[in-house]
Design a protein around this motif. Sequence first.
Motif, PDB file in Angstrom:
ATOM      1  N   GLU A 187      96.340   3.945 -14.487  1.00  0.00           N
ATOM      2  CA  GLU A 187      95.790   5.057 -13.721  1.00  0.00           C
ATOM      3  C   GLU A 187      95.505   6.213 -14.676  1.00  0.00           C
ATOM      4  O   GLU A 187      96.038   6.280 -15.774  1.00  0.00           O
ATOM      5  CB  GLU A 187      96.754   5.508 -12.621  1.00  0.00           C
ATOM      6  N   SER A 189      95.585   9.583 -13.467  1.00  0.00           N
ATOM      7  CA  SER A 189      96.024  10.846 -12.863  1.00  0.00           C
ATOM      8  C   SER A 189      96.856  11.684 -13.826  1.00  0.00           C
ATOM      9  O   SER A 189      96.886  12.917 -13.711  1.00  0.00           O
ATOM     10  CB  SER A 189      96.829  10.565 -11.586  1.00  0.00           C
ATOM     11  N   ASP A 296      87.476   4.544 -10.880  1.00  0.00           N
ATOM     12  CA  ASP A 296      88.354   5.712 -10.838  1.00  0.00           C
ATOM     13  C   ASP A 296      87.878   6.717  -9.793  1.00  0.00           C
ATOM     14  O   ASP A 296      88.688   7.294  -9.049  1.00  0.00           O
ATOM     15  CB  ASP A 296      88.399   6.358 -12.216  1.00  0.00           C
ATOM     16  N   ARG A 300      89.766   7.955  -6.185  1.00  0.00           N
ATOM     17  CA  ARG A 300      89.998   9.347  -5.790  1.00  0.00           C
ATOM     18  C   ARG A 300      89.464   9.662  -4.398  1.00  0.00           C
ATOM     19  O   ARG A 300      89.939  10.600  -3.753  1.00  0.00           O
ATOM     20  CB  ARG A 300      89.333  10.281  -6.795  1.00  0.00           C
ATOM     21  N   TYR A 304      91.320  10.527  -0.104  1.00  0.00           N
ATOM     22  CA  TYR A 304      91.224  11.924  -0.529  1.00  0.00           C
ATOM     23  C   TYR A 304      92.052  12.832   0.390  1.00  0.00           C
ATOM     24  O   TYR A 304      92.019  12.678   1.619  1.00  0.00           O
ATOM     25  CB  TYR A 304      89.754  12.357  -0.497  1.00  0.00           C
ATOM     26  N   GLU A 307      95.311   9.762  -4.318  1.00  0.00           N
ATOM     27  CA  GLU A 307      94.617   8.849  -5.213  1.00  0.00           C
ATOM     28  C   GLU A 307      95.199   7.452  -5.130  1.00  0.00           C
ATOM     29  O   GLU A 307      96.387   7.268  -4.871  1.00  0.00           O
ATOM     30  CB  GLU A 307      94.696   9.334  -6.666  1.00  0.00           C
TER      31      GLU A 307
END
Length: 333
Positions: A187, A189, A296, A300, A304, A307
């Motif tokens: 990921e 993030s 990706d 997201r 929303y 994620e």
Amino acid sequence: MTQSVPEPKKAQWRKRITLPRMAAAAALVVLVWLSLLIGADTLSPTQVVSDPEALELLLASRLPRTLAALLTGSALAIAGLIMQALVRNRFVEPSTAGTAQSAALGILLMTLLFPAASLGVKMIGATALALLGTSVFMATADRLPVTQPHLVPLFGLVYGGVIGAVVTFVGWQTDLLQFIDIWTNGEFSGVVRGRYEFLWGAGIIVVLSWWIADRLTVLSLGREASIGLGLDYAWTLRLGLLVVSVIAALTVSVVGIIPFVGLVVPNIVSRVIGDKLRASIPWTALAGALLVLGCDIVGRLIRYPYEIPVATVMGVVGALLFLKLMRLRPSHA
């Protein structure tokens, strides 16, 4: 009546690739734009210009995340392309051949033995274990029957699963399961400025792979044929293994394991471009970058402002693409 004169082959080729280039460039611009603006705190171009905090968010988080996705996608796609050339099998990639799992094991061992070591030092250990794990896979794959190519990816899945089980067991015994989850479930993030810069090394590796592309193309013909053509087979093989291992170590250390990128992207590109690596490497890198960045962005948007990890989205998308490729007839039949 005058007959039309056929265009030269070079002009036909340029005309043939102009549209894909324009489409790829447009897709890249759109995806980068969306990646920079979409997030828990949505940005707009006017905010970036007028609000210093919005500009800092863009530079500290959104831009590094976008660059990390592009670098990771291109590097993983190239790693898959090179591994398929080394093994001479279209159904392998680092995450299905034990390379990524070996890199995760290397990071785990370095964390246990040298807990105060920097990320760069841990990457060295990850690279060494990835190189060892890939070498074992290739040595075993060479012993499998050539007439049954599907045995190679099946063995790779079992081999990678065993290494992954060892990683999980050691992490459970040492109370490091939370860290292992970060390394095995890719990921973006957590990617911020100062946390992704090692991935530029993967970009350098992509350039290096283009430099040795002709050697890898000859290598894919087999040991006897490549030696007969004057290639230093052992040196090229070691260099290819090193490239794959470094990419696996870099990506696993920074963002974790992302499946299917190195499997589906080279297969799609080879159906269009062909098997010559020098011609296919730029398109493979671009397609991998677009695929990972697109997944990706989807991750997201699905829940929303929360994620979904890119590895989860890529697992679904990659599996669908792979099943589609399995049903298509070979392009060079």
